[in-house]
Design a protein around this motif. Structure first.
Motif, PDB file in Angstrom:
ATOM      1  N   ALA A  94       0.818  -1.129   0.100  1.00 30.66           N
ATOM      2  CA  ALA A  94      -0.084   0.034   0.088  1.00 30.66           C
ATOM      3  C   ALA A  94       1.046   1.268   0.014  1.00 30.66           C
ATOM      4  O   ALA A  94       1.623   1.514   0.920  1.00 30.66           O
ATOM      5  N   THR A  95       0.689   2.024  -0.916  1.00 30.84           N
ATOM      6  CA  THR A  95       1.540   3.209  -1.022  1.00 30.84           C
ATOM      7  C   THR A  95       0.558   4.363  -1.029  1.00 30.84           C
ATOM      8  O   THR A  95       1.281   5.769  -1.240  1.00 30.84           O
ATOM      9  N   PHE A  96      -0.651   4.478  -0.899  1.00 33.98           N
ATOM     10  CA  PHE A  96      -1.664   5.543  -0.746  1.00 33.98           C
ATOM     11  C   PHE A  96      -2.887   5.004  -0.187  1.00 33.98           C
ATOM     12  O   PHE A  96      -2.976   3.813  -0.132  1.00 33.98           O
ATOM     13  N   VAL A  97      -3.541   6.106   0.448  1.00 33.64           N
ATOM     14  CA  VAL A  97      -4.741   5.715   1.007  1.00 33.64           C
ATOM     15  C   VAL A  97      -5.946   6.672   0.001  1.00 33.64           C
ATOM     16  O   VAL A  97      -5.543   7.765  -0.155  1.00 33.64           O
ATOM     17  N   VAL A  98      -7.065   6.197  -0.181  1.00 39.82           N
ATOM     18  CA  VAL A  98      -8.023   6.942  -0.978  1.00 39.82           C
ATOM     19  C   VAL A  98      -9.224   6.871  -0.396  1.00 39.82           C
ATOM     20  O   VAL A  98      -9.837   5.567  -0.089  1.00 39.82           O
ATOM     21  N   ILE A  99      -9.918   8.125  -0.212  1.00 44.29           N
ATOM     22  CA  ILE A  99     -11.311   8.131   0.352  1.00 44.29           C
ATOM     23  C   ILE A  99     -12.227   8.570  -0.733  1.00 44.29           C
ATOM     24  O   ILE A  99     -11.883   9.247  -1.730  1.00 44.29           O
ATOM     25  N   ALA A 100     -13.480   8.321  -0.829  1.00 40.52           N
ATOM     26  CA  ALA A 100     -14.327   8.244  -1.604  1.00 40.52           C
ATOM     27  C   ALA A 100     -14.532  10.103  -1.829  1.00 40.52           C
ATOM     28  O   ALA A 100     -14.746  10.858  -0.995  1.00 40.52           O
ATOM     29  N   GLY A 101     -14.789  10.514  -3.125  1.00 37.88           N
ATOM     30  CA  GLY A 101     -14.805  11.937  -3.405  1.00 37.88           C
ATOM     31  C   GLY A 101     -15.375  12.144  -4.760  1.00 37.88           C
ATOM     32  O   GLY A 101     -15.506  11.089  -5.487  1.00 37.88           O
ATOM     33  N   LYS A 102     -15.807  13.515  -5.172  1.00 40.45           N
ATOM     34  CA  LYS A 102     -16.495  13.433  -6.494  1.00 40.45           C
ATOM     35  C   LYS A 102     -15.156  13.668  -7.581  1.00 40.45           C
ATOM     36  O   LYS A 102     -15.741  13.994  -8.631  1.00 40.45           O
TER      37      LYS A 102
ATOM     38  N   THR B 107     -15.859   0.875   4.048  1.00 38.83           N
ATOM     39  CA  THR B 107     -15.769   2.369   4.920  1.00 38.83           C
ATOM     40  C   THR B 107     -15.641   3.393   4.022  1.00 38.83           C
ATOM     41  O   THR B 107     -15.855   4.608   4.767  1.00 38.83           O
ATOM     42  N   GLY B 108     -15.721   3.209   2.462  1.00 39.57           N
ATOM     43  CA  GLY B 108     -15.677   4.455   1.871  1.00 39.57           C
ATOM     44  C   GLY B 108     -14.151   4.924   1.894  1.00 39.57           C
ATOM     45  O   GLY B 108     -13.896   6.004   1.320  1.00 39.57           O
ATOM     46  N   ALA B 109     -13.371   3.881   1.981  1.00 40.50           N
ATOM     47  CA  ALA B 109     -11.868   4.276   2.156  1.00 40.50           C
ATOM     48  C   ALA B 109     -11.145   3.168   1.624  1.00 40.50           C
ATOM     49  O   ALA B 109     -11.540   1.538   2.227  1.00 40.50           O
ATOM     50  N   ILE B 110     -10.199   3.120   0.932  1.00 40.12           N
ATOM     51  CA  ILE B 110      -9.212   1.869   0.538  1.00 40.12           C
ATOM     52  C   ILE B 110      -7.696   2.190   0.660  1.00 40.12           C
ATOM     53  O   ILE B 110      -7.545   3.321   0.639  1.00 40.12           O
ATOM     54  N   MET B 111      -6.826   1.121   0.735  1.00 40.26           N
ATOM     55  CA  MET B 111      -5.561   1.168   0.763  1.00 40.26           C
ATOM     56  C   MET B 111      -5.336   1.206  -0.750  1.00 40.26           C
ATOM     57  O   MET B 111      -5.786  -0.058  -1.452  1.00 40.26           O
ATOM     58  N   GLY B 112      -4.290   2.055  -1.358  1.00 39.14           N
ATOM     59  CA  GLY B 112      -3.949   1.765  -2.629  1.00 39.14           C
ATOM     60  C   GLY B 112      -3.040   0.904  -2.828  1.00 39.14           C
ATOM     61  O   GLY B 112      -1.716   1.371  -2.404  1.00 39.14           O
TER      62      GLY B 112
END
Length: 99
Positions: free
Chosen positions: A30-38, A70-75
């Motif tokens: 995992a090199t980044f985390v992403v949260i839901a967005g528009k 959770t609306g977030a993932i590990m990239g």
């Protein structure tokens, strides 16, 4: 989906981001985390990968759904096509030898 939640502590904060993953074994990539967005954007904040202790960026992106997990993932770009495309588009690290 079956999986688990993993907490990524937010740098300089007492809060964390919980990510949902069906592949907890890939956390070392995992090199980044992403949260839901528009739209795709860097938040300017970082979390600590609990497995590697590396500081990694938090992004918002429309490919992450707020109503899934959770609306977030590990990239993990080495193991996921969407994460790979996102990492290439924004010049994020891609770790291929973590296994």
């Amino acid at each position: 989906s079956e999986g688990m939640e993993i907490e990524f502590p937010i740098s300089n904060s007492q809060f964390s981001i919980k990510v949902f993953t069906t592949r907890p074994d890939t956390i070392f990539g995992a090199t980044f985390v992403v949260i839901a967005g528009k739209e795709d954007k860097f938040t300017g904040k970082y979390v600590t990968n609990p497995a590697t202790k590396e500081k990694i960026p938090i992004w918002e992106a429309e490919y992450v759904y707020s109503d899934y997990g959770t609306g977030a993932i590990m990239g993990v770009p080495a193991d996921d096509e969407r994460d790979m495309a996102f990492a290439k588009k924004y010049g994020l690290p891609i770790i291929t030898d973590y296994k």
